[in-house]
Design a protein around this motif. Structure first.
Motif, PDB file in Angstrom:
ATOM      1  N   GLY A 119       0.804  -1.210   0.000  1.00 50.31           N
ATOM      2  CA  GLY A 119       0.000   0.000   0.000  1.00 50.31           C
ATOM      3  C   GLY A 119       0.842   1.268   0.000  1.00 50.31           C
ATOM      4  O   GLY A 119       2.043   1.257  -0.306  1.00 50.31           O
ATOM      5  N   HIS A 120       0.203   2.371   0.368  1.00 51.43           N
ATOM      6  CA  HIS A 120       0.874   3.674   0.352  1.00 51.43           C
ATOM      7  C   HIS A 120       0.711   4.367   1.707  1.00 51.43           C
ATOM      8  O   HIS A 120       0.515   5.571   1.775  1.00 51.43           O
ATOM      9  N   GLN A 121       0.786   3.599   2.780  1.00 52.15           N
ATOM     10  CA  GLN A 121       0.611   4.171   4.105  1.00 52.15           C
ATOM     11  C   GLN A 121       1.814   5.045   4.479  1.00 52.15           C
ATOM     12  O   GLN A 121       2.900   4.906   3.919  1.00 52.15           O
ATOM     13  N   ARG A 122       1.589   5.876   5.444  1.00 48.58           N
ATOM     14  CA  ARG A 122       2.660   6.749   5.918  1.00 48.58           C
ATOM     15  C   ARG A 122       3.711   5.921   6.657  1.00 48.58           C
ATOM     16  O   ARG A 122       3.374   5.021   7.429  1.00 48.58           O
ATOM     17  N   ASN A 123       4.964   6.187   6.402  1.00 47.35           N
ATOM     18  CA  ASN A 123       6.107   5.488   7.016  1.00 47.35           C
ATOM     19  C   ASN A 123       6.147   4.007   6.650  1.00 47.35           C
ATOM     20  O   ASN A 123       6.828   3.225   7.316  1.00 47.35           O
ATOM     21  N   ARG A 124       5.442   3.620   5.591  1.00 48.74           N
ATOM     22  CA  ARG A 124       5.414   2.209   5.204  1.00 48.74           C
ATOM     23  C   ARG A 124       6.804   1.719   4.804  1.00 48.74           C
ATOM     24  O   ARG A 124       7.211   0.617   5.182  1.00 48.74           O
ATOM     25  N   ALA A 125       7.538   2.528   4.050  1.00 47.34           N
ATOM     26  CA  ALA A 125       8.850   2.102   3.570  1.00 47.34           C
ATOM     27  C   ALA A 125       9.819   1.869   4.728  1.00 47.34           C
ATOM     28  O   ALA A 125      10.558   0.878   4.760  1.00 47.34           O
ATOM     29  N   VAL A 126       9.815   2.774   5.711  1.00 48.32           N
ATOM     30  CA  VAL A 126      10.720   2.644   6.858  1.00 48.32           C
ATOM     31  C   VAL A 126      10.383   1.407   7.669  1.00 48.32           C
ATOM     32  O   VAL A 126      11.261   0.617   8.046  1.00 48.32           O
ATOM     33  N   LEU A 127       9.103   1.200   7.939  1.00 49.91           N
ATOM     34  CA  LEU A 127       8.687   0.034   8.718  1.00 49.91           C
ATOM     35  C   LEU A 127       8.978  -1.264   7.968  1.00 49.91           C
ATOM     36  O   LEU A 127       9.358  -2.266   8.580  1.00 49.91           O
ATOM     37  N   SER A 128       8.831  -1.263   6.648  1.00 47.91           N
ATOM     38  CA  SER A 128       9.111  -2.462   5.861  1.00 47.91           C
ATOM     39  C   SER A 128      10.592  -2.813   5.919  1.00 47.91           C
ATOM     40  O   SER A 128      10.964  -3.993   6.038  1.00 47.91           O
ATOM     41  N   VAL A 129      11.443  -1.807   5.843  1.00 46.63           N
ATOM     42  CA  VAL A 129      12.887  -2.053   5.914  1.00 46.63           C
ATOM     43  C   VAL A 129      13.259  -2.663   7.262  1.00 46.63           C
ATOM     44  O   VAL A 129      14.044  -3.624   7.338  1.00 46.63           O
ATOM     45  N   ILE A 130      12.688  -2.133   8.344  1.00 46.11           N
ATOM     46  CA  ILE A 130      12.977  -2.670   9.682  1.00 46.11           C
ATOM     47  C   ILE A 130      12.486  -4.114   9.794  1.00 46.11           C
ATOM     48  O   ILE A 130      13.168  -4.981  10.345  1.00 46.11           O
ATOM     49  N   TYR A 131      11.311  -4.366   9.238  1.00 48.29           N
ATOM     50  CA  TYR A 131      10.744  -5.707   9.351  1.00 48.29           C
ATOM     51  C   TYR A 131      11.529  -6.724   8.531  1.00 48.29           C
ATOM     52  O   TYR A 131      11.582  -7.904   8.883  1.00 48.29           O
ATOM     53  N   PHE A 132      12.158  -6.281   7.431  1.00 51.22           N
ATOM     54  CA  PHE A 132      12.881  -7.205   6.559  1.00 51.22           C
ATOM     55  C   PHE A 132      14.299  -7.495   7.048  1.00 51.22           C
ATOM     56  O   PHE A 132      15.020  -8.247   6.394  1.00 51.22           O
ATOM     57  N   ILE A 133      14.715  -6.935   8.170  1.00 53.88           N
ATOM     58  CA  ILE A 133      16.070  -7.163   8.678  1.00 53.88           C
ATOM     59  C   ILE A 133      16.355  -8.657   8.921  1.00 53.88           C
ATOM     60  O   ILE A 133      17.444  -9.133   8.569  1.00 53.88           O
ATOM     61  N   PRO A 134      15.444  -9.442   9.524  1.00 51.25           N
ATOM     62  CA  PRO A 134      15.754 -10.880   9.705  1.00 51.25           C
ATOM     63  C   PRO A 134      16.055 -11.611   8.415  1.00 51.25           C
ATOM     64  O   PRO A 134      16.777 -12.615   8.423  1.00 51.25           O
ATOM     65  N   LEU A 135      15.529 -11.102   7.298  1.00 52.07           N
ATOM     66  CA  LEU A 135      15.787 -11.746   6.013  1.00 52.07           C
ATOM     67  C   LEU A 135      17.241 -11.609   5.592  1.00 52.07           C
ATOM     68  O   LEU A 135      17.745 -12.412   4.801  1.00 52.07           O
ATOM     69  N   LEU A 136      17.939 -10.614   6.125  1.00 58.33           N
ATOM     70  CA  LEU A 136      19.333 -10.381   5.764  1.00 58.33           C
ATOM     71  C   LEU A 136      20.298 -11.245   6.565  1.00 58.33           C
ATOM     72  O   LEU A 136      21.484 -11.312   6.238  1.00 58.33           O
ATOM     73  N   LEU A 137      19.807 -11.871   7.629  1.00 61.82           N
ATOM     74  CA  LEU A 137      20.665 -12.667   8.507  1.00 61.82           C
ATOM     75  C   LEU A 137      20.628 -14.130   8.098  1.00 61.82           C
ATOM     76  O   LEU A 137      19.617 -14.631   7.607  1.00 61.82           O
ATOM     77  N   SER A 138      21.710 -14.828   8.331  1.00 66.72           N
ATOM     78  CA  SER A 138      21.750 -16.258   8.049  1.00 66.72           C
ATOM     79  C   SER A 138      21.017 -17.036   9.135  1.00 66.72           C
ATOM     80  O   SER A 138      20.775 -16.522  10.232  1.00 66.72           O
ATOM     81  N   ALA A 139      20.665 -18.264   8.826  1.00 69.26           N
ATOM     82  CA  ALA A 139      19.965 -19.102   9.806  1.00 69.26           C
ATOM     83  C   ALA A 139      20.834 -19.340  11.033  1.00 69.26           C
ATOM     84  O   ALA A 139      20.324 -19.412  12.162  1.00 69.26           O
ATOM     85  N   THR A 140      22.139 -19.441  10.831  1.00 69.86           N
ATOM     86  CA  THR A 140      23.050 -19.643  11.963  1.00 69.86           C
ATOM     87  C   THR A 140      23.066 -18.427  12.880  1.00 69.86           C
ATOM     88  O   THR A 140      22.989 -18.563  14.113  1.00 69.86           O
ATOM     89  N   ALA A 141      23.157 -17.237  12.287  1.00 64.65           N
ATOM     90  CA  ALA A 141      23.168 -16.022  13.097  1.00 64.65           C
ATOM     91  C   ALA A 141      21.862 -15.847  13.867  1.00 64.65           C
ATOM     92  O   ALA A 141      21.857 -15.470  15.047  1.00 64.65           O
ATOM     93  N   VAL A 142      20.744 -16.136  13.214  1.00 63.16           N
ATOM     94  CA  VAL A 142      19.438 -16.023  13.878  1.00 63.16           C
ATOM     95  C   VAL A 142      19.330 -17.011  15.032  1.00 63.16           C
ATOM     96  O   VAL A 142      18.847 -16.676  16.125  1.00 63.16           O
ATOM     97  N   SER A 143      19.793 -18.233  14.822  1.00 64.72           N
ATOM     98  CA  SER A 143      19.711 -19.256  15.873  1.00 64.72           C
ATOM     99  C   SER A 143      20.589 -18.892  17.063  1.00 64.72           C
ATOM    100  O   SER A 143      20.187 -19.055  18.220  1.00 64.72           O
ATOM    101  N   VAL A 144      21.814 -18.404  16.795  1.00 63.42           N
ATOM    102  CA  VAL A 144      22.692 -17.986  17.888  1.00 63.42           C
ATOM    103  C   VAL A 144      22.073 -16.829  18.659  1.00 63.42           C
ATOM    104  O   VAL A 144      22.124 -16.769  19.904  1.00 63.42           O
ATOM    105  N   LEU A 145      21.454 -15.888  17.953  1.00 67.13           N
ATOM    106  CA  LEU A 145      20.811 -14.746  18.596  1.00 67.13           C
ATOM    107  C   LEU A 145      19.700 -15.189  19.547  1.00 67.13           C
ATOM    108  O   LEU A 145      19.670 -14.784  20.722  1.00 67.13           O
TER     109      LEU A 145
END
Length: 319
Positions: A119-145
């Motif tokens: 959609g075109h909600q306010r601050n959508r792009a910023v919130l989407s970037v924050i939410y997509f951060i786990p996608l940038l991490l490897s499964a090993t890094a996520v599991s250790v975290l």
């Protein structure tokens, strides 16, 4: 006196010639399909790193080998031992359970977040970037975290005994499976959200405009327009979830190591335990081959039952 001059009608041959389409310029070259040479590098890469190892694993599943010396042919002995192994049968059930939990949890979350992110909600792009951060991490890094965050002595459970009790979430089968499902959902939901976001943005706006004219509200538009248009993307996402669930390994290795006991020993981890801990590479290869066959069969069944193999366009009937 005036003279009326009338032109003679063109000849029939000229009329036919004028209706003909102009011939293509000889300078314009047509582009044909690329030859096999274009696909040769990818084909060689796939053969070398996928087909050849798969064939070697298939052959090794009928042999006995501890990593040293020469493999010995034992026929179907590895397969018969696995069929009589209670841990193997239990690992199959646990694998299917975790895969089903992943599909049930991730699918609705991914759809809702993907449609919202399109959609075109306010601050959508910023919130989407924050939410997509786990996608940038490897499964090993996520599991250790999450292993550190859920540590019963120094993690979140130690400071929230009123919620977690003794804090040992890895000490019982139910809570350990819940942790595995939660961590997988936290890590992989952004990936499937990205799929639904792209699919939702490709839905023609004329459909929603027509629905508004007919008096359809936001909920009716979601269930009667958005969801049907996301059908093909939903099938693709579910196939990826199923294959990913059947081959999950790093999360179990780091978070639970198959415990307590064998209560979270899924098939992929049991393959590792057999091959690299028990030095029974024949049995480990048999488990690996069984996982490949199971993932292939389940994916083909999903494609066939859903009708995805017909490749109908999601914009069918829209001009």
């Amino acid at each position: 006196m005036t003279t009326k001059i009338t032109s003679a009608p063109p000849a029939a041959g000229l009329r036919k010639e004028s209706r003909r389409r102009p011939a293509a310029s000889p300078s314009i070259s047509t582009v044909g399909r690329p030859g096999f040479a274009w696909a040769l590098p990818a084909a060689l890469f796939f053969t070398l790193f996928a087909i050849v190892p798969l064939v070697m694993v298939a052959v090794l599943s009928f042999m006995s080998w501890n990593g040293l010396g020469s493999p010995q042919w034992v026929g179907t002995d590895n397969w018969s031992r696995l069929l009589d192994d209670p841990v193997m049968l239990k690992s199959v059930w646990l694998t299917l359970l975790l895969t089903a939990l992943g599909v049930v949890l991730q699918t609705p979350l991914s759809i809702l977040l993907g449609v919202w992110a399109a959609g075109h909600q306010r601050n959508r792009a910023v919130l989407s970037v924050i939410y997509f951060i786990p996608l940038l991490l490897s499964a090993t890094a996520v599991s250790v975290l999450w292993r550190a965050l859920l540590d019963p002595n120094f993690g979140i459970p130690a400071d929230a005994a009123w919620l977690f009790g003794d804090g040992n979430l890895f000490g019982e089968q139910a809570t350990a499976i819940g942790v595995l499902a939660f961590v997988s959902t936290w890590q992989f939901t952004p990936f499937h959200t990205l799929i639904y976001q792209g699919a939702a943005r490709s839905i023609p706006q004329v459909l929603y405009q027509a629905a508004e004219i007919d008096g359809a509200g936001r909920y009716r538009q979601f269930f009667h327009i958005t969801l049907p248009q996301l059908r093909n993307s939903m099938i693709t996402s579910m196939i990826l979830m199923i294959v990913g669930g059947l081959t999950t390994f790093e999360t179990v290795l780091i978070l639970t190591q198959g415990g307590p006991g064998t209560d979270t020993t899924i098939s992929a981890y049991y393959m590792y335990d057999k091959a690299f801990k028990g030095f029974d590479f024949g049995a480990g290869s048999a488990i690996a081959l069984a996982l490949v066959v199971a993932a292939t069969i389940i994916s083909l069944v999903v494609v066939k039952v859903s009708g995805y193999d017909k490749m109908r366009s999601s914009m069918e009937g829209v001009s």
